[in-house]
Design an enzyme around this catalytic site. Structure first.
Site, mmCIF file in Angstrom:
data_model
loop_
_atom_site.group_PDB
_atom_site.id
_atom_site.type_symbol
_atom_site.label_atom_id
_atom_site.label_comp_id
_atom_site.label_asym_id
_atom_site.label_seq_id
_atom_site.Cartn_x
_atom_site.Cartn_y
_atom_site.Cartn_z
ATOM 1 N N CYS A 66 3.771 39.281 -7.010
ATOM 2 C CA CYS A 66 4.694 38.513 -8.160
ATOM 3 C C CYS A 66 5.391 39.554 -9.386
ATOM 4 C CB CYS A 66 4.422 37.961 -9.336
ATOM 5 S SG CYS A 66 5.864 36.674 -10.509
ATOM 6 N N CYS A 203 10.067 18.913 -13.940
ATOM 7 C CA CYS A 203 8.653 18.905 -14.760
ATOM 8 C C CYS A 203 8.369 19.623 -15.448
ATOM 9 C CB CYS A 203 8.067 18.681 -13.280
ATOM 10 S SG CYS A 203 6.314 19.165 -12.984
#
Length: 354
Positions: A66, A203
């Protein structure tokens, strides 16, 4: 100020809104008062969710590599954590992985991919994965967690069958720059707002145990309340070796319970989930936490092992709870099992189990 935690629960059930003074009192409660706090929080949990537990299951679509520098994450830029690293799973493999969770009782599958955010091609990949999962398991909910969203991507995910989008605020706005510099707190809020505007269930939760103060923790939970998060996963820092927060251990089991109780009192009618790190921080108090939360992840996390799925399901059943969507209560340990005989220690030449 409330007289006791039961009084505070009664106020919440009558429509009260938790204020900062009450929130501080929850976090600063003496450890000997934790059972009373849990019992009061349980009144709210049962009023809104009965004895049901929502089981969620993670599928890591793309792991590691990432470009973001989130200090808590084993997949971050510069991490030397020894994790699995791979590119996108195929739609077929995603459905196969999801099946393990669904067969274990999961009613929601969370499809997660590392990275700053998806390209349009990535959204197409996820759409194919969602189709494969839902074709194999009609009725299962799918939550996507793909990072920061661009304009129009939330709508494309919705049209592909995604039900919810996860993007955690993680910590308070005032503390955010201390845990990440490659994107900001406002970027995260913007993505949650994009998901909500597209009709996806929001969420969004947090990670605790990163050095935050009580007031910063309260700021984060109150921000989630204002944001209108339908589901609030509470993650407990897993201090991976090879990340800036390696060696950070700030949470005791009672402290973890108080944090979960704060989330429940602040957001009584929202799904509160004990998420990553629960095993290492709640430890033997996990069953007690089920009286506060109404949701958990089954089995493993993105880059770390979780508690065995059978142990989770037994814990739910042993506490008198039932899995949401299950035809009947999960069965606890087999009543016909034969007790294991002691064959070591006193009277033997084998060392004791001590």
């Amino acid at each position: 100020m409330f007289k006791n935690f039961d009084d505070l629960a009664s106020r919440q059930l009558a429509g009260g809104v938790l204020d900062r003074e009450d929130a501080r009192a929850i976090l600063s409660a003496p450890d000997e008062d934790v059972l009373g706090l849990v019992a009061a929080a349980s009144r709210l949990r049962r009023a809104h969710f009965g004895n049901r537990v929502k089981v969620n299951y993670l599928v890591n679509l793309k792991s590691g590599l990432c470009p973001e520098d989130c200090g808590y994450c084993s997949q971050r830029l510069g991490s030397s954590a020894q994790i699995l690293k791979y590119s996108w799973l195929s739609a077929e493999e995603t459905a196969r992985q999801a099946s393990a969770g669904v067969q274990g009782g999961a009613s929601r599958v969370c499809l997660v991919a590392s990275g700053r955010g998806p390209s349009d091609r990535d959204v197409d990949r996820v759409a194919q994965a969602v189709e494969a999962v839902k074709s194999a398991h009609a009725g299962v909910e799918v939550c996507a967690c793909l990072g920061l969203l661009k304009d129009g991507q939330a709508e494309r995910l919705r049209d592909a069958g995604v039900d919810a989008y996860n993007h955690n605020l993680n910590t308070s706005e005032s503390r955010y720059e201390e845990i990440c510099t490659t994107h900001g707190y406002d970027d995260r809020v913007d993505t949650v707002e994009k998901a909500k505007a597209a009709g996806l269930s929001a969420c969004s939760g947090l990670i605790v145990g990163m050095g935050e103060s009580d007031d910063e923790l309260i700021d984060a939970i109150f921000a989630l309340r204002e944001l209108g998060s339908d589901s609030i996963p509470v993650n407990f820092l897993m201090p991976f070796e090879g990340t800036p927060l390696a060696g950070t251990w700030e949470l005791s089991p009672p402290r973890a319970l108080k944090i979960l109780a704060l989330a429940r009192f602040a957001c009584p009618d929202k799904e509160v989930r004990m998420a990553g790190g629960r095993e290492m921080h709640l430890r033997s108090l996990q069953p007690l936490a089920l009286h506060v939360v109404n949701s958990l992840f089954l089995g493993d996390y993105l880059t770390s092992e979780g508690q065995a799925a059978k142990a989770d399901l037994d814990m739910i059943a042993d506490g008198g709870f039932e899995v949401l969507g299950a035809a009947e209560n999960q069965s606890p340990a087999d009543a016909a099992a034969t007790p294991a005989l002691r064959e070591r220690g006193a009277g033997t030449a084998v060392a004791p189990n001590a």
